[in-house]
Enzyme design. Structure first.
Site, PDB file in Angstrom:
ATOM      1  N   ARG A  29      26.151  44.234  40.673  1.00  0.00           N
ATOM      2  CA  ARG A  29      27.314  44.892  41.278  1.00  0.00           C
ATOM      3  C   ARG A  29      27.070  46.395  41.456  1.00  0.00           C
ATOM      4  O   ARG A  29      27.996  47.204  41.337  1.00  0.00           O
ATOM      5  CB  ARG A  29      28.580  44.660  40.439  1.00  0.00           C
ATOM      6  CG  ARG A  29      28.864  43.197  40.095  1.00  0.00           C
ATOM      7  CD  ARG A  29      29.609  42.454  41.182  1.00  0.00           C
ATOM      8  NE  ARG A  29      30.895  42.988  41.501  1.00  0.00           N
ATOM      9  CZ  ARG A  29      32.058  42.460  41.114  1.00  0.00           C
ATOM     10  NH1 ARG A  29      32.080  41.395  40.367  1.00  0.00           N
ATOM     11  NH2 ARG A  29      33.191  42.988  41.490  1.00  0.00           N
ATOM     12  N   ARG A  33      32.775  50.277  43.455  1.00  0.00           N
ATOM     13  CA  ARG A  33      33.750  51.340  43.178  1.00  0.00           C
ATOM     14  C   ARG A  33      33.279  52.479  42.293  1.00  0.00           C
ATOM     15  O   ARG A  33      33.966  53.483  42.193  1.00  0.00           O
ATOM     16  CB  ARG A  33      35.027  50.713  42.610  1.00  0.00           C
ATOM     17  CG  ARG A  33      35.818  49.971  43.662  1.00  0.00           C
ATOM     18  CD  ARG A  33      36.847  49.081  43.045  1.00  0.00           C
ATOM     19  NE  ARG A  33      36.178  48.092  42.208  1.00  0.00           N
ATOM     20  CZ  ARG A  33      36.792  47.077  41.609  1.00  0.00           C
ATOM     21  NH1 ARG A  33      38.087  46.956  41.704  1.00  0.00           N
ATOM     22  NH2 ARG A  33      36.115  46.212  40.888  1.00  0.00           N
ATOM     23  N   ARG A  42      35.090  51.971  52.082  1.00  0.00           N
ATOM     24  CA  ARG A  42      36.017  50.879  51.755  1.00  0.00           C
ATOM     25  C   ARG A  42      37.375  51.124  52.414  1.00  0.00           C
ATOM     26  O   ARG A  42      38.057  50.196  52.848  1.00  0.00           O
ATOM     27  CB  ARG A  42      36.142  50.772  50.237  1.00  0.00           C
ATOM     28  CG  ARG A  42      37.121  49.771  49.701  1.00  0.00           C
ATOM     29  CD  ARG A  42      36.677  48.345  49.929  1.00  0.00           C
ATOM     30  NE  ARG A  42      37.660  47.410  49.405  1.00  0.00           N
ATOM     31  CZ  ARG A  42      38.781  47.086  50.009  1.00  0.00           C
ATOM     32  NH1 ARG A  42      39.065  47.594  51.187  1.00  0.00           N
ATOM     33  NH2 ARG A  42      39.627  46.227  49.465  1.00  0.00           N
ATOM     34  N   ASP A  79      30.527  38.710  48.590  1.00  0.00           N
ATOM     35  CA  ASP A  79      31.212  38.247  47.385  1.00  0.00           C
ATOM     36  C   ASP A  79      30.988  36.748  47.246  1.00  0.00           C
ATOM     37  O   ASP A  79      30.749  36.056  48.239  1.00  0.00           O
ATOM     38  CB  ASP A  79      32.716  38.532  47.456  1.00  0.00           C
ATOM     39  CG  ASP A  79      33.342  38.410  46.075  1.00  0.00           C
ATOM     40  OD1 ASP A  79      33.240  39.371  45.288  1.00  0.00           O
ATOM     41  OD2 ASP A  79      33.881  37.336  45.752  1.00  0.00           O
ATOM     42  N   TYR A 158      37.473  29.253  40.601  1.00  0.00           N
ATOM     43  CA  TYR A 158      38.391  30.019  41.465  1.00  0.00           C
ATOM     44  C   TYR A 158      39.133  29.097  42.431  1.00  0.00           C
ATOM     45  O   TYR A 158      40.324  29.276  42.692  1.00  0.00           O
ATOM     46  CB  TYR A 158      37.625  31.103  42.234  1.00  0.00           C
ATOM     47  CG  TYR A 158      37.184  32.235  41.337  1.00  0.00           C
ATOM     48  CD1 TYR A 158      38.067  33.261  41.005  1.00  0.00           C
ATOM     49  CD2 TYR A 158      35.905  32.267  40.801  1.00  0.00           C
ATOM     50  CE1 TYR A 158      37.674  34.292  40.165  1.00  0.00           C
ATOM     51  CE2 TYR A 158      35.499  33.287  39.952  1.00  0.00           C
ATOM     52  CZ  TYR A 158      36.392  34.299  39.636  1.00  0.00           C
ATOM     53  OH  TYR A 158      36.012  35.310  38.798  1.00  0.00           O
TER      54      TYR A 158
HETATM   55  O1  CP3 Z   1      26.152  43.368  43.281  1.00  0.00           O
HETATM   56  C1  CP3 Z   1      26.550  43.942  44.326  1.00  0.00           C
HETATM   57  O2  CP3 Z   1      26.571  45.177  44.452  1.00  0.00           O
HETATM   58  C2  CP3 Z   1      26.918  43.086  45.525  1.00  0.00           C
HETATM   59  C3  CP3 Z   1      28.272  42.784  45.644  1.00  0.00           C
HETATM   60  C4  CP3 Z   1      29.022  41.771  44.783  1.00  0.00           C
HETATM   61  C5  CP3 Z   1      30.436  41.787  44.763  1.00  0.00           C
HETATM   62  N1  CP3 Z   1      30.862  40.696  44.069  1.00  0.00           N
HETATM   63  C6  CP3 Z   1      31.265  42.819  45.409  1.00  0.00           C
HETATM   64  C7  CP3 Z   1      32.678  42.995  45.005  1.00  0.00           C
HETATM   65  C8  CP3 Z   1      28.599  40.670  44.015  1.00  0.00           C
HETATM   66  C9  CP3 Z   1      27.190  40.211  43.667  1.00  0.00           C
HETATM   67  C10 CP3 Z   1      29.773  39.989  43.585  1.00  0.00           C
HETATM   68  C11 CP3 Z   1      29.751  38.742  42.789  1.00  0.00           C
HETATM   69  C12 CP3 Z   1      30.997  38.243  42.218  1.00  0.00           C
HETATM   70  N2  CP3 Z   1      32.247  38.266  42.739  1.00  0.00           N
HETATM   71  C13 CP3 Z   1      31.062  37.507  41.002  1.00  0.00           C
HETATM   72  C14 CP3 Z   1      29.869  37.129  40.142  1.00  0.00           C
HETATM   73  C15 CP3 Z   1      29.376  38.267  39.319  1.00  0.00           C
HETATM   74  C16 CP3 Z   1      30.293  38.701  38.227  1.00  0.00           C
HETATM   75  O3  CP3 Z   1      30.601  39.905  38.203  1.00  0.00           O
HETATM   76  O4  CP3 Z   1      30.648  37.879  37.358  1.00  0.00           O
HETATM   77  C17 CP3 Z   1      32.406  37.158  40.778  1.00  0.00           C
HETATM   78  C18 CP3 Z   1      32.960  36.396  39.601  1.00  0.00           C
HETATM   79  C19 CP3 Z   1      33.154  37.630  41.901  1.00  0.00           C
HETATM   80  C20 CP3 Z   1      34.606  37.432  42.179  1.00  0.00           C
HETATM   81  C21 CP3 Z   1      35.339  38.698  42.356  1.00  0.00           C
HETATM   82  N3  CP3 Z   1      35.158  39.588  43.412  1.00  0.00           N
HETATM   83  C22 CP3 Z   1      36.356  39.223  41.525  1.00  0.00           C
HETATM   84  C23 CP3 Z   1      36.846  38.565  40.247  1.00  0.00           C
HETATM   85  C24 CP3 Z   1      36.774  40.422  42.105  1.00  0.00           C
HETATM   86  C25 CP3 Z   1      37.935  41.284  41.633  1.00  0.00           C
HETATM   87  C26 CP3 Z   1      37.562  42.054  40.433  1.00  0.00           C
HETATM   88  C27 CP3 Z   1      36.759  43.247  40.825  1.00  0.00           C
HETATM   89  O5  CP3 Z   1      35.641  43.425  40.297  1.00  0.00           O
HETATM   90  O6  CP3 Z   1      37.274  43.983  41.646  1.00  0.00           O
HETATM   91  C28 CP3 Z   1      35.994  40.664  43.258  1.00  0.00           C
HETATM   92  C29 CP3 Z   1      36.084  41.816  44.195  1.00  0.00           C
HETATM   93  C30 CP3 Z   1      34.828  42.575  44.491  1.00  0.00           C
HETATM   94  N4  CP3 Z   1      33.611  42.012  44.746  1.00  0.00           N
HETATM   95  C31 CP3 Z   1      34.701  43.991  44.617  1.00  0.00           C
HETATM   96  C32 CP3 Z   1      33.363  44.257  44.927  1.00  0.00           C
HETATM   97  C33 CP3 Z   1      32.748  45.604  45.181  1.00  0.00           C
HETATM   98  C34 CP3 Z   1      35.837  44.993  44.501  1.00  0.00           C
HETATM   99  C35 CP3 Z   1      36.744  44.877  45.673  1.00  0.00           C
HETATM  100  C36 CP3 Z   1      37.138  46.193  46.327  1.00  0.00           C
HETATM  101  O7  CP3 Z   1      36.275  47.049  46.591  1.00  0.00           O
HETATM  102  O8  CP3 Z   1      38.332  46.340  46.606  1.00  0.00           O
END
Ligand code: CP3
Length: 353
Positions: A29, A33, A42, A79, A158
């Site tokens: 990740r 943010r 964003r 995502d 999910y």
């Molecule tokens: O690694 C990277 O930089 C690439 C991007 C990436 C995102 N999500 C961007 C994201 C990756 C590899 C993921 C994987 C992901 N997404 C997982 C598996 C890895 C882990 O952390 O366990 C899971 C479970 C998700 C599901 C998900 N996406 C959730 C639960 C959320 C909300 C919580 C949060 O972290 O905000 C997201 C949103 C998300 N995915 C954001 C980003 C940058 C934030 C959204 C925003 O910018 O408004």
């Protein structure tokens, strides 16, 4: 597309089972943010999924951490929930709350998932990949582009719960109570995920990571059935199409079951969370594949001597085999940039040759 010599790329060397003099470094990740440049772009998208499906924005978000820190890998900005979205389930990201989906919890409702629209829906992701590869040739260093998807078990949590949850009771009850029905959902996800990852590789990613973030809530028997078996199927299909593309598995929280996971799935790399004892992982995992990990994301957020001591332990523990430095779970949004800079300096200063 200019292709750089694969053997020069540290991350690919480690995934080929080679010890590198300095470990490859990237962070799960890493885009997002904690970077002010991410917050700027964003703000240009009307919602998070639109952001993911707009190549101008997703290409830029992918490159931002590489430009800032010079990491050895870029990870495609997307995502794990684009798969249920592409299958036609309603997915929304509610700011401050997280993902919200229209829950699917009966075998009848599985009919709502439509695999035929998958690739059309995900076309902007494939386009972004080609553009990122091209852009990376203009940056200094040898950066590997990693693609990814969620593993069927984690994505299913999910799909079934309709969002995040503390202990995934609804999903686990369905899996115990009606394994054939739940298995039908898992199969839909196995098919979609395999095709998605194969297309990512066709489009230019050089390695893939399968995120099974909630693997750690399962009993050993359920872990075999819902984590190991689906992962094996996906890996088999990817290898049929692309035998030379390395695959990293991340069954987060698997504990002792990490060992069974690497033996059974035959992954090229395993990403381990911060609770895994280092000496145990070096002895029982690193002899099978590259180990990736496992700094606590809160140690990075906190910084200072505690972080530095943890980094030193990790570097020392994995110095005898193929190793990729990473976190145990994704970077937290409040993480200060100077802490990441310090981490990069310490890892690059390490010589494990
Ligand atoms: O690694 C990277 O930089 C690439 C991007 C990436 C995102 N999500 C961007 C994201 C990756 C590899 C993921 C994987 C992901 N997404 C997982 C598996 C890895 C882990 O952390 O366990 C899971 C479970 C998700 C599901 C998900 N996406 C959730 C639960 C959320 C909300 C919580 C949060 O972290 O905000 C997201 C949103 C998300 N995915 C954001 C980003 C940058 C934030 C959204 C925003 O910018 O408004």
């Amino acid at each position: 597309m200019t292709s750089k010599n694969a053997d020069q790329k540290k991350l690919l060397q480690a995934l080929a089972g080679e010890k590198t003099e300095i470990p490859a470094l990237w962070l799960m990740r890493q885009a997002g943010r904690h970077l002010k440049e991410y917050m700027e772009i964003r703000a240009k998208a009307k919602n998070f999924l639109d952001f993911c499906y707009t190549p101008d924005l997703s290409v830029e978000a992918t490159l931002q951490p590489v430009r800032r820190y010079g990491f050895d890998a870029a990870i495609l900005f997307s995502d794990i929930l684009v798969i249920p979205d592409a299958l036609g389930q309603h997915v929304e990201f509610v700011p401050g709350t997280g993902p919200k989906l229209e829950a699917i919890s009966t075998v009848e409702e599985l009919g709502k998932l439509k695999p035929d629209r998958l690739h059309d829906h995900l076309a902007p992701v494939y386009e972004a990949i080609g553009r990122i590869r091209e852009e990376l040739t203009h940056l200094p260093g040898e950066t590997t582009l990693i693609g990814f998807a969620g593993a069927p078990w984690t994505v299913a949590t999910y799909v079934v719960e309709g969002g995040g949850s503390k202990d995934y009771q609804k999903t686990r009850k369905w899996a115990y109570g009606a394994p054939e029905e739940f298995g039908a959902l898992i199969n839909i996800l196995v098919d979609a995920t395999s095709e998605y990852l194969i297309r990512q590789i066709d489009s230019g990613v050089e390695a893939v990571q399968i995120f099974d973030s909630w693997a750690g809530v399962l009993s050993p028997g359920q872990f075999d059935r819902w984590v190991i078996e689906p992962t094996k199927k996906i890996i088999g299909r990817i290898r049929e199409a692309h035998p030379n593309t390395p695959i990293i598995g991340f069954p987060r929280g698997a504990g002792l079951l990490y060992q069974r996971f690497v033996q059974e799935t035959d992954v090229d790399g395993v990403s381990i969370d911060a609770t895994v004892p280092l000496a145990w992982a070096a002895e029982n995992l690193q002899n099978h594949c590259a180990v990736q990990g496992n700094l606590d994301n809160l140690a990075l957020l906190t910084g200072g001597p505690a972080m530095e001591a943890e980094i030193a332990h990790i570097l020392a523990a994995f110095s005898d085999g193929p190793f990729i430095f990473n976190l145990g779970h994704g970077i937290l949004p409040e993480t200060p940039v100077p802490h990441v800079e310090r981490l990069a300096e310490l890892v690059r200063g390490a010589s494990i040759g």
